[in-house]
Scaffold this motif. Structure first.
Motif, short mmCIF file in Angstrom:
data_model
loop_
_atom_site.label_atom_id
_atom_site.label_comp_id
_atom_site.label_asym_id
_atom_site.label_seq_id
_atom_site.Cartn_x
_atom_site.Cartn_y
_atom_site.Cartn_z
N ASN A 92 63.03 -8.05 42.22
CA ASN A 92 61.90 -8.96 42.01
C ASN A 92 60.60 -8.21 42.21
OD1 ASN A 92 63.39 -11.28 41.50
ND2 ASN A 92 63.58 -11.74 43.68
N ASN A 133 57.63 -9.98 41.57
CA ASN A 133 56.93 -11.13 42.16
C ASN A 133 57.82 -12.34 41.94
OD1 ASN A 133 56.35 -12.31 39.56
ND2 ASN A 133 54.66 -10.85 39.34
N ASP A 134 57.30 -13.53 42.24
CA ASP A 134 58.13 -14.74 42.15
C ASP A 134 58.54 -15.06 40.71
OD1 ASP A 134 57.97 -15.02 44.79
OD2 ASP A 134 56.49 -16.65 44.78
#
Ligand code: ADP
Ligand code: SF4
Ligand code: MG
Length: 329
Positions: free
Chosen positions: A313, A315-316
């Protein structure tokens, strides 16, 4: 935007085994889909892209349980459906439908349009009389822009676009909540592609549908997808919100796919550094070690041959599987 997951794939793997030699005792393993994990949110369109042969259809057919997975889980609305059979699978067969790539091959040429669309209604049995089921078929024909008198005709009497409308009516018949659209417009004339896409979008709004929309070309899914997954040789290499993938993609393969799309704005075209994809996709029978893209990647290093990059990941809303993009991983 919706936030709850309708579908979650956890390490989904589908291998095919091809007999080798005269006696067929040895088998070649075709690693069509290899440990793929992503989720699809309720009511969204998830675009799945990648060159031909990378495993998109196999994922679609495994989620719809036309294939049984070799490994991994398919969580559908919280239930693992990966190995359900018979009566246990039946309710999910109603909730999950598929629209096929080739509207010429996917409709039985010996059946009338009425029989094709009514088949699932006969099986799932919510409408008790044949008249009710016929009536439902007429309503579906209206909804997809065909005429009621088309019901008694055979698939060969229709154009490609009309056949795809029949396929869509068939998928809608049992009131599903999730539809795998497997390259539904790739085989159609450019002039009617937009009509079919617009209809799919209208149907999504009207019935609150969730789509897995498969395409080999990123430009086809950009405007309809909320999120996008990019596949290469059986692996998911990048996934994220649609605009994030377009504006801030990190995987060299995504970059290459985007470079092959003509850019209408000359300013943008000048700024971007095209990566050309050279050579063919390697075989899923003997995929390269480490990163499967390394044989075509301009940035490949020794590490890329030794270690498979994990999906990390960033970011989200964005994850990528590339040593160069996430060096610390
Ligand atoms: N039923 C099958 N039996 C054997 N190999 C298959 C089968 N379906 C797909 N494959 C192989 O799996 C790989 C992925 O195919 P597919 O999922 O159709 O890719 P895509 O839809 O991205 O073009 C290809 O190498 C293909 O030849
Ligand atoms: S891991 Fe290496 S070979 Fe694979 S895409 Fe990234 S830089 Fe290229
Ligand atoms: Mg396919």
């Amino acid at each position: 935007m919706p936030t709850d997951k309708l579908i979650e794939l956890d390490g989904l793997t589908k291998y095919f085994y091809k007999p080798m030699g005269l006696l067929g005792r040895k088998k070649q393993v075709i690693q069509s889909v290899d440990h793929v994990s992503f989720h699809i949110l309720r009511h969204e369109t998830f675009g799945l892209v990648g060159e031909s042969g990378c495993g998109k259809t196999t994922i679609g057919r495994t989620i719809t349980r036309l294939y049984e997975p070799t490994e991994g889980k398919i969580l559908y609305d919280g239930t693992d459906i990966s190995h359900l059979k018979g009566q246990e699978l039946l309710p999910f067969r109603k909730r999950i439908q598929m629209i096929f790539q080739d509207p010429y091959a996917s409709l039985d040429s010996r059946m009338t349009v009425m029989d094709i669309i009514r088949e699932a209604l006969d099986l799932h049995g919510d409408l008790h009389t044949k008249e009710e089921r016929n009536q439902r078929v007429y309503e579906l024909l209206d909804r997809v822009g065909l005429q009621r008198e088309h019901a008694n005709r055979y698939p060969h009497e229709f154009s490609g676009g009309q056949r795809q409308r029949i396929g869509i009516a068939r998928a809608l018949a049992v009131d599903p909540e999730f539809i795998v659209c497997d390259e539904p417009i790739s085989a159609l004339d450019v002039s009617i592609q937009a009509q079919v896409v617009n209809m799919l979008e209208d149907l999504q709004k009207e019935f609150g549908l969730t789509y897995l929309f498969i395409a080999h070309d990123l430009s086809m899914v950009r405007h309809i997808s909320n999120r996008i997954g990019v596949m290469y040789l059986g692996k998911l290499v990048e996934v994220g919100d649609s605009e994030e993938i377009y504006q801030h993609h990190l995987h060299p393969y995504t970059e290459a796919l985007l470079s092959s799309v003509p850019v209408p704005d000359p300013e943008t075209a000048r700024q971007s550094q095209p990566i050309m994809l050279e050579g063919d996709i390697p075989s899923p029978i003997a995929p390269p070690s480490g990163c499967r893209f390394r044989t075509r990647c301009p940035y490949a290093t020794e590490l890329c041959a030794q270690q498979e990059p994990p999906l990390v990941n960033v970011n989200d809303h964005h994850a990528v599987a590339c040593h160069r993009a996430t060096p610390q991983a």
